[in-house]
Design a protein around this motif. Structure first.
Motif, short mmCIF file in Angstrom:
data_model
loop_
_atom_site.label_atom_id
_atom_site.label_comp_id
_atom_site.label_asym_id
_atom_site.label_seq_id
_atom_site.Cartn_x
_atom_site.Cartn_y
_atom_site.Cartn_z
N THR A 1 136.82 -57.59 -116.90
CA THR A 1 135.54 -56.87 -116.90
C THR A 1 135.77 -55.39 -116.63
O THR A 1 135.20 -54.52 -117.31
CB THR A 1 134.60 -57.46 -115.83
N GLY A 2 136.61 -55.10 -115.64
CA GLY A 2 136.92 -53.70 -115.34
C GLY A 2 137.58 -53.00 -116.51
O GLY A 2 137.26 -51.84 -116.83
N ASP A 3 138.51 -53.69 -117.18
CA ASP A 3 139.18 -53.09 -118.33
C ASP A 3 138.20 -52.80 -119.47
O ASP A 3 138.28 -51.74 -120.12
CB ASP A 3 140.29 -54.02 -118.83
N LEU A 4 137.27 -53.72 -119.72
CA LEU A 4 136.29 -53.50 -120.78
C LEU A 4 135.38 -52.32 -120.45
O LEU A 4 135.10 -51.47 -121.32
CB LEU A 4 135.46 -54.76 -121.00
N LEU A 5 134.92 -52.24 -119.21
CA LEU A 5 134.07 -51.11 -118.83
C LEU A 5 134.81 -49.79 -118.96
O LEU A 5 134.24 -48.78 -119.40
CB LEU A 5 133.56 -51.30 -117.40
N SER A 6 136.09 -49.78 -118.62
CA SER A 6 136.88 -48.56 -118.76
C SER A 6 137.06 -48.19 -120.23
O SER A 6 137.05 -47.00 -120.59
CB SER A 6 138.25 -48.74 -118.09
N THR A 7 137.25 -49.18 -121.08
CA THR A 7 137.38 -48.92 -122.51
C THR A 7 136.09 -48.31 -123.07
O THR A 7 136.12 -47.33 -123.84
CB THR A 7 137.71 -50.23 -123.26
#
Length: 411
Positions: A210-216
């Motif tokens: 989830t954190g990676d997607l939000l950062s992307t």
């Protein structure tokens, strides 16, 4: 005709090496996967080691059942006991007991029907023709689960060996009972399977992804070069989060089942400490987070559609929004780090600086929302308002009021 043959040979010659290369690549990838699994099993606890242990336990249970039936009881036809013991070393002790009951019932039915068919026909082929269709049809009965096929295979063994007397049938049932007892005992007493690790791994993985997607998303919004294809990629990533959430739900179910019938002394024999699991409230919380992220990506996807009325806010506002998503994504990754610390009793201290930055960005976005409403009309404001709402939902889930210990009791 000659030209056709030559062309066919040429195509065949060209395709042959290609097929060989693909086959060799496939074999190499499989070998590499096996090697990685073996190294993972050797390095430490994990799914690979769990699988290796269960496989060795099943083999050991079968060998023990064979020795008891053949050497100790001196049974010349000691087949049923190791067969049943082998298949009853299941992923949990509870499932071993359930499968034992189903399999024993199927074996009883198979042996009785085979004996009756042999008595009626007096012929091996006739008995098989009479009993097997009925038993294969009966194997689909839901009460048997996936053990129903053993009714038909037991009938084949019974008729093929010519043992149709009451004594012989009772002997086979006794062998099945012996194998069931040995299989269940080995599974329960030798490193009993307790599936706790997968819950923590899936929950931490969900938080990190989830954190990676939000950062992307944040990076794409700041760069300003995003379109319908980019939004489609975000939606696909949100779909993967949902699949991870499904895996978490499945792991939680396995965890509950594996703890049944393995309390007290049996659990102390487990190969790794049965540390406290994250509370099921964590599953629900990240389920809501996943829903908010999915809604956010859908809103951005709608904003890229030229046929829709809502339009995306300007780049300056979206850049600020991206900064807010980046901070929320960092919070998700911090949650993942906390969850990966097996047995951690409390969450990490909140990052006060990050929280202050989020509050400042939130206030600036609120001002931009009001300005857009006055200057550009409701269409553009609708998108920004929805995006801010989803960010606020994520913020509320990931940075709630101070909580008490969120790890459940040692299960």
């Amino acid at each position: 005709m000659t030209g056709t043959k030559e062309t066919g040979v040429a195509v065949g010659d060209a395709a042959g090496p290609g097929r060989l290369r693909r086959t060799a690549d496939s074999v190499r990838r499989e070998a590499q996967a096996v090697g990685r699994a073996a190294r993972a099993a050797w390095r430490g606890p994990g799914r690979e080691r769990d699988l290796a242990v269960q496989s060795l336990k099943a083999a050991g249970a079968a060998l023990l059942a064979w020795l008891v039936a053949r050497e100790w009881l001196e049974d010349p036809m000691a087949l049923m006991a190791p067969w049943v013991a082998l298949v009853l070393v299941q992923a949990t002790v509870y499932s071993s007991l359930v499968q034992a009951g189903r399999q024993f019932a199927a074996i009883c039915v198979g042996a009785l029907v085979a004996s009756g068919a042999q008595a009626i026909t007096g012929d091996t082929t006739g008995a098989l023709a009479l009993s097997i269709p009925v038993l294969v049809l009966l194997s689909n009965w839901p009460r048997f689960g996936d053990q129903g096929i053993y009714a038909a295979t037991t009938a084949v063994f019974t008729i093929a060996t010519g043992t149709v007397s009451a004594v012989a049938v009772g002997h086979r049932l006794g062998q099945a009972a012996l194998g069931a007892v040995i299989g269940i005992a080995v599974n329960a007493l030798v490193l009993p399977p307790v599936h706790l690790r997968d819950v923590r791994e899936n929950l931490a993985g969900l938080a990190r992804e989830t954190g990676d997607l939000l950062s992307t998303i944040a990076a794409d919004l700041r760069d300003g070069e995003w379109d319908s294809q980019t939004a489609a990629d975000w939606l696909a990533a949100a779909g993967r989060l949902q699949r991870r959430l499904d895996s978490l739900e499945s792991a939680r179910g396995w965890s509950r089942e594996s703890l049944r019938l393995t309390s007290g002394l049996l659990r102390t024999l487990y190969r790794a400490p049965t540390v406290a699991l994250p509370s099921e409230q964590e599953d629900e919380r990240f389920g809501r987070v996943t829903g908010h992220v999915t809604a956010l990506t859908r809103t951005l996807s709608v904003a890229t559609d030229e046929n829709r009325t809502p339009a995306a806010p300007d780049h300056t506002v979206l850049s600020r929004y991206g900064e807010l998503l980046e901070l929320i994504g960092n919070t998700c990754r911090a949650e993942a780090d906390r969850l990966e610390q097996a047995g951690a009793a409390s969450e990490a201290e909140p990052d006060e600086r990050a929280e202050a930055e989020m509050r400042e960005l939130h206030e600036r976005l609120q001002r931009a929302l009001r300005e857009d409403a006055a200057r550009q009309g409701p269409a553009r404001t609708a998108v920004l308002g929805t995006l801010v709402l989803q960010a606020e939902n994520l913020w509320a889930e990931l940075l709630p009021e101070p909580r008490t210990d969120d790890t459940g009791p040692s299960e």
